[in-house]
Design an enzyme around this catalytic site. Sequence first.
Site, PDB file in Angstrom:
ATOM      1  N   HIS A   1       6.906  -7.024 -12.204  1.00 45.01           N
ATOM      2  CA  HIS A   1       6.216  -6.349 -13.309  1.00 45.01           C
ATOM      3  C   HIS A   1       7.170  -6.354 -14.496  1.00 45.01           C
ATOM      4  O   HIS A   1       8.395  -6.428 -14.325  1.00 45.01           O
ATOM      5  CB  HIS A   1       5.800  -4.937 -12.886  1.00 45.01           C
ATOM      6  CG  HIS A   1       4.626  -4.950 -11.943  1.00 45.01           C
ATOM      7  ND1 HIS A   1       3.343  -4.756 -12.366  1.00 45.01           N
ATOM      8  CD2 HIS A   1       4.554  -5.182 -10.600  1.00 45.01           C
ATOM      9  CE1 HIS A   1       2.511  -4.851 -11.328  1.00 45.01           C
ATOM     10  NE2 HIS A   1       3.227  -5.114 -10.237  1.00 45.01           N
TER      11      HIS A   1
ATOM     12  N   ASN B   1       1.978  -7.193 -14.818  1.00 47.53           N
ATOM     13  CA  ASN B   1       2.773  -8.219 -14.123  1.00 47.53           C
ATOM     14  C   ASN B   1       3.321  -9.209 -15.137  1.00 47.53           C
ATOM     15  O   ASN B   1       2.847  -9.294 -16.273  1.00 47.53           O
ATOM     16  CB  ASN B   1       1.875  -8.997 -13.162  1.00 47.53           C
ATOM     17  CG  ASN B   1       1.379  -8.150 -12.017  1.00 47.53           C
ATOM     18  OD1 ASN B   1       0.442  -7.391 -12.160  1.00 47.53           O
ATOM     19  ND2 ASN B   1       2.038  -8.273 -10.871  1.00 47.53           N
TER      20      ASN B   1
ATOM     21  N   HIS C   1       7.486 -11.040  -7.120  1.00 52.86           N
ATOM     22  CA  HIS C   1       6.362 -10.343  -7.762  1.00 52.86           C
ATOM     23  C   HIS C   1       6.955  -9.346  -8.767  1.00 52.86           C
ATOM     24  O   HIS C   1       7.360  -8.246  -8.385  1.00 52.86           O
ATOM     25  CB  HIS C   1       5.565  -9.631  -6.658  1.00 52.86           C
ATOM     26  CG  HIS C   1       4.396  -8.827  -7.107  1.00 52.86           C
ATOM     27  ND1 HIS C   1       3.091  -9.224  -6.919  1.00 52.86           N
ATOM     28  CD2 HIS C   1       4.310  -7.626  -7.727  1.00 52.86           C
ATOM     29  CE1 HIS C   1       2.264  -8.317  -7.387  1.00 52.86           C
ATOM     30  NE2 HIS C   1       2.983  -7.319  -7.879  1.00 52.86           N
TER      31      HIS C   1
ATOM     32  N   ARG D   1      -6.766  -8.667  -9.043  1.00 52.59           N
ATOM     33  CA  ARG D   1      -6.476  -7.531  -8.157  1.00 52.59           C
ATOM     34  C   ARG D   1      -5.464  -6.573  -8.801  1.00 52.59           C
ATOM     35  O   ARG D   1      -5.828  -5.491  -9.237  1.00 52.59           O
ATOM     36  CB  ARG D   1      -5.958  -8.078  -6.805  1.00 52.59           C
ATOM     37  CG  ARG D   1      -5.906  -7.047  -5.701  1.00 52.59           C
ATOM     38  CD  ARG D   1      -4.692  -6.134  -5.741  1.00 52.59           C
ATOM     39  NE  ARG D   1      -3.416  -6.856  -5.685  1.00 52.59           N
ATOM     40  CZ  ARG D   1      -2.235  -6.264  -5.879  1.00 52.59           C
ATOM     41  NH1 ARG D   1      -2.162  -4.964  -6.149  1.00 52.59           N
ATOM     42  NH2 ARG D   1      -1.110  -6.968  -5.841  1.00 52.59           N
ATOM     43  N   ASP D   2      -4.219  -6.993  -8.927  1.00 55.71           N
ATOM     44  CA  ASP D   2      -3.193  -6.106  -9.497  1.00 55.71           C
ATOM     45  C   ASP D   2      -3.550  -5.799 -10.956  1.00 55.71           C
ATOM     46  O   ASP D   2      -3.380  -4.677 -11.436  1.00 55.71           O
ATOM     47  CB  ASP D   2      -1.822  -6.808  -9.436  1.00 55.71           C
ATOM     48  CG  ASP D   2      -0.662  -5.843  -9.342  1.00 55.71           C
ATOM     49  OD1 ASP D   2      -0.857  -4.662  -9.633  1.00 55.71           O
ATOM     50  OD2 ASP D   2       0.451  -6.280  -8.978  1.00 55.71           O
TER      51      ASP D   2
ATOM     52  N   CYS E   1       0.272  -0.450 -11.083  1.00 56.95           N
ATOM     53  CA  CYS E   1      -0.139   0.172  -9.827  1.00 56.95           C
ATOM     54  C   CYS E   1      -0.489   1.629 -10.102  1.00 56.95           C
ATOM     55  O   CYS E   1       0.332   2.372 -10.637  1.00 56.95           O
ATOM     56  CB  CYS E   1       0.985   0.096  -8.793  1.00 56.95           C
ATOM     57  SG  CYS E   1       0.554   0.954  -7.267  1.00 56.95           S
TER      58      CYS E   1
HETATM   59  P1  HMG Z   1      -6.166   7.859   4.055  1.00 54.54           P
HETATM   60  O1  HMG Z   1      -6.777   8.789   3.041  1.00 54.54           O
HETATM   61  O2  HMG Z   1      -4.947   8.302   4.794  1.00 54.54           O
HETATM   62  O3  HMG Z   1      -7.278   7.328   5.057  1.00 54.54           O
HETATM   63  O4  HMG Z   1      -5.851   6.555   3.245  1.00 54.54           O
HETATM   64  P2  HMG Z   1      -7.532   7.676   6.589  1.00 54.54           P
HETATM   65  O5  HMG Z   1      -6.916   6.610   7.424  1.00 54.54           O
HETATM   66  O6  HMG Z   1      -7.109   9.099   6.848  1.00 54.54           O
HETATM   67  O7  HMG Z   1      -9.129   7.597   6.672  1.00 54.54           O
HETATM   68  C1  HMG Z   1      -9.926   8.577   5.977  1.00 54.54           C
HETATM   69  C2  HMG Z   1     -11.301   8.019   5.677  1.00 54.54           C
HETATM   70  O8  HMG Z   1     -11.200   6.900   4.787  1.00 54.54           O
HETATM   71  C3  HMG Z   1     -12.058   7.510   6.905  1.00 54.54           C
HETATM   72  O9  HMG Z   1     -13.436   7.817   6.697  1.00 54.54           O
HETATM   73  C4  HMG Z   1     -11.888   6.039   6.842  1.00 54.54           C
HETATM   74  O10 HMG Z   1     -12.944   5.311   7.445  1.00 54.54           O
HETATM   75  C5  HMG Z   1     -11.877   5.796   5.335  1.00 54.54           C
HETATM   76  P3  HMG Z   1     -14.133   9.060   7.430  1.00 54.54           P
HETATM   77  O11 HMG Z   1     -13.891   8.833   8.894  1.00 54.54           O
HETATM   78  O12 HMG Z   1     -13.393  10.278   6.933  1.00 54.54           O
HETATM   79  O13 HMG Z   1     -15.537   8.950   6.985  1.00 54.54           O
HETATM   80  N1  HMG Z   1     -11.108   4.583   5.064  1.00 54.54           N
HETATM   81  C6  HMG Z   1     -11.569   3.497   4.465  1.00 54.54           C
HETATM   82  N2  HMG Z   1     -12.757   3.193   3.898  1.00 54.54           N
HETATM   83  C7  HMG Z   1     -12.895   1.941   3.383  1.00 54.54           C
HETATM   84  N3  HMG Z   1     -11.909   1.023   3.399  1.00 54.54           N
HETATM   85  C8  HMG Z   1     -10.705   1.288   3.933  1.00 54.54           C
HETATM   86  C9  HMG Z   1     -10.515   2.576   4.475  1.00 54.54           C
HETATM   87  N4  HMG Z   1      -9.452   3.153   5.071  1.00 54.54           N
HETATM   88  C10 HMG Z   1      -9.816   4.367   5.426  1.00 54.54           C
HETATM   89  N5  HMG Z   1      -9.742   0.347   3.946  1.00 54.54           N
HETATM   90  C11 HMG Z   1      -5.226   4.263   2.952  1.00 54.54           C
HETATM   91  C12 HMG Z   1      -5.014   5.534   3.765  1.00 54.54           C
HETATM   92  C13 HMG Z   1      -4.133   3.282   3.326  1.00 54.54           C
HETATM   93  C14 HMG Z   1      -6.579   3.698   3.301  1.00 54.54           C
HETATM   94  C15 HMG Z   1      -5.154   4.635   1.446  1.00 54.54           C
HETATM   95  O14 HMG Z   1      -3.911   5.228   1.197  1.00 54.54           O
HETATM   96  C16 HMG Z   1      -5.347   3.465   0.531  1.00 54.54           C
HETATM   97  O15 HMG Z   1      -6.444   2.904   0.432  1.00 54.54           O
HETATM   98  N6  HMG Z   1      -4.280   3.075  -0.214  1.00 54.54           N
HETATM   99  C17 HMG Z   1      -4.328   1.931  -1.100  1.00 54.54           C
HETATM  100  C18 HMG Z   1      -3.584   2.185  -2.372  1.00 54.54           C
HETATM  101  C19 HMG Z   1      -3.587   0.937  -3.213  1.00 54.54           C
HETATM  102  O16 HMG Z   1      -4.489   0.120  -3.152  1.00 54.54           O
HETATM  103  N7  HMG Z   1      -2.530   0.763  -4.060  1.00 54.54           N
HETATM  104  C20 HMG Z   1      -2.413  -0.385  -4.891  1.00 54.54           C
HETATM  105  C21 HMG Z   1      -2.057  -1.649  -4.154  1.00 54.54           C
HETATM  106  S1  HMG Z   1      -0.316  -1.768  -3.798  1.00 54.54           S
HETATM  107  C22 HMG Z   1       0.352  -2.479  -5.234  1.00 54.54           C
HETATM  108  O17 HMG Z   1      -0.311  -2.577  -6.232  1.00 54.54           O
HETATM  109  C23 HMG Z   1       1.756  -3.045  -5.186  1.00 54.54           C
HETATM  110  C24 HMG Z   1       1.781  -4.574  -5.166  1.00 54.54           C
HETATM  111  O18 HMG Z   1       1.171  -5.112  -6.328  1.00 54.54           O
HETATM  112  C25 HMG Z   1       3.225  -5.074  -5.092  1.00 54.54           C
HETATM  113  C26 HMG Z   1       4.167  -4.448  -6.124  1.00 54.54           C
HETATM  114  O19 HMG Z   1       3.855  -4.460  -7.335  1.00 54.54           O
HETATM  115  O20 HMG Z   1       5.210  -3.943  -5.676  1.00 54.54           O
HETATM  116  C27 HMG Z   1       1.043  -5.127  -3.944  1.00 54.54           C
HETATM  117 MG    MG Z   2       2.122  -5.303  -8.267  1.00 59.30          MG
END
Ligand code: HMG
Ligand code: MG
Length: 322
Positions: free
Chosen positions: A227, A267, A225, A32-33, A258
């Site tokens: 990096h 990581n 966690h 995933r990450d 990320c």
């Molecule tokens: P948004 O653009 O604000 O979405 O994204 P929305 O709520 O306004 O919805 C808009 C449209 O997107 C809608 O469709 C929803 O159905 C669709 P429409 O009605 O326009 O046809 N939609 C989705 N479709 C499929 N799956 C979904 C989904 N959600 C909405 N889940 C959102 C808001 C939170 C979804 C977006 O910002 C997002 O996906 N962010 C994820 C970013 C990400 O994955 N970052 C990496 C992970 S975090 C990380 O790596 C850190 C970590 O490792 C820890 C560390 O290192 O610190 C965990």
């Molecule tokens: Mg991470």
Amino acid sequence: MGPRELGLPMQVASPEPGELPTEVTIWEVGARDGLQNEKEVVPVEVKLEFLQRMADAGLGVLEATSFVRPEWVPQLADAAELLAGLERAPGVRYPVLVPNARGLDRALESGVRDIAIFAAATETFTQRNLNRSLDEQFVMFDPVVQRAVGEGLAVRGYVSMCFGDPWEGAVPVEQVVSVGKRLLEMGCWQLSLGDTIGVATPGHVEALVRAFVAAGVGVDRLAVHFHDTYGQALANTYAAVRLGVSTVDSSAGGLGGCPYAKSATGNLATEDLVWMLDGLGLKHGVDLGKLVETSVWMAERLGRPSPSRVVKALGTAEASGS
Ligand code: HMG
Ligand code: MG
């Protein structure tokens, strides 16, 4: 092969507030990450073989993918296809990231029983990563956690930017504890404290773990966690483990980053972690040789060598037969 075989002294004293655990759960985030930050989308067959190989190497928790908005992380847009093709190894958990109700629907349709929500301790990063303010993230997560817990799922809570944020600089410990406590109160069973951009150092880690303990959150509820941007991930892990933290996130071969955090690199490499745990005599269940082979195999698929020191040391030695 491990540091014990080199005959080095391994004794450490048990510190307060926790004690050095006897066993560490490795929460493997490579699929995933690790893969969410790749420039090219990795074919689903390669992801499936990667997961299979990591299960064969003895890893018991394999964070498999994310049900986020596909436009935000195209690398993991194949989440449903991946889970449909996954042969779940007995006893292995396959958690996934879920940000919102739509993500939970998709995860449940794919038979997921183990999810993680991912909050952040800073305003700028919640905006960039979730398109929500710091407060709005809780409004988004709360119904997800309530429904998931109601359906008997385990929900982990990540807190990103626990140590520093590329836009806001230093992050106060109290701010991190406040976000973490809200996630636990919501129903998360564990917090994973993320150093998203790899700026933490061991004293800071100790201060944060102690602040959680002082706020009534035991080390048994905490995971770390790290990096490895500044080469501190292993030292930081050691600081947390010495205080009794017994779940550590890492990625095979040190993959990772990320896409929404400037300067986030890989990581902590799982192989580097396993080497250290072997030296400390802490159980982890991983066959290091098999895991190194997996990371060498994955590095060939990605077209660049693994940054893990242990993969470099053992991978090269095996390949050359020396
Ligand atoms: P948004 O653009 O604000 O979405 O994204 P929305 O709520 O306004 O919805 C808009 C449209 O997107 C809608 O469709 C929803 O159905 C669709 P429409 O009605 O326009 O046809 N939609 C989705 N479709 C499929 N799956 C979904 C989904 N959600 C909405 N889940 C959102 C808001 C939170 C979804 C977006 O910002 C997002 O996906 N962010 C994820 C970013 C990400 O994955 N970052 C990496 C992970 S975090 C990380 O790596 C850190 C970590 O490792 C820890 C560390 O290192 O610190 C965990
Ligand atoms: Mg991470």
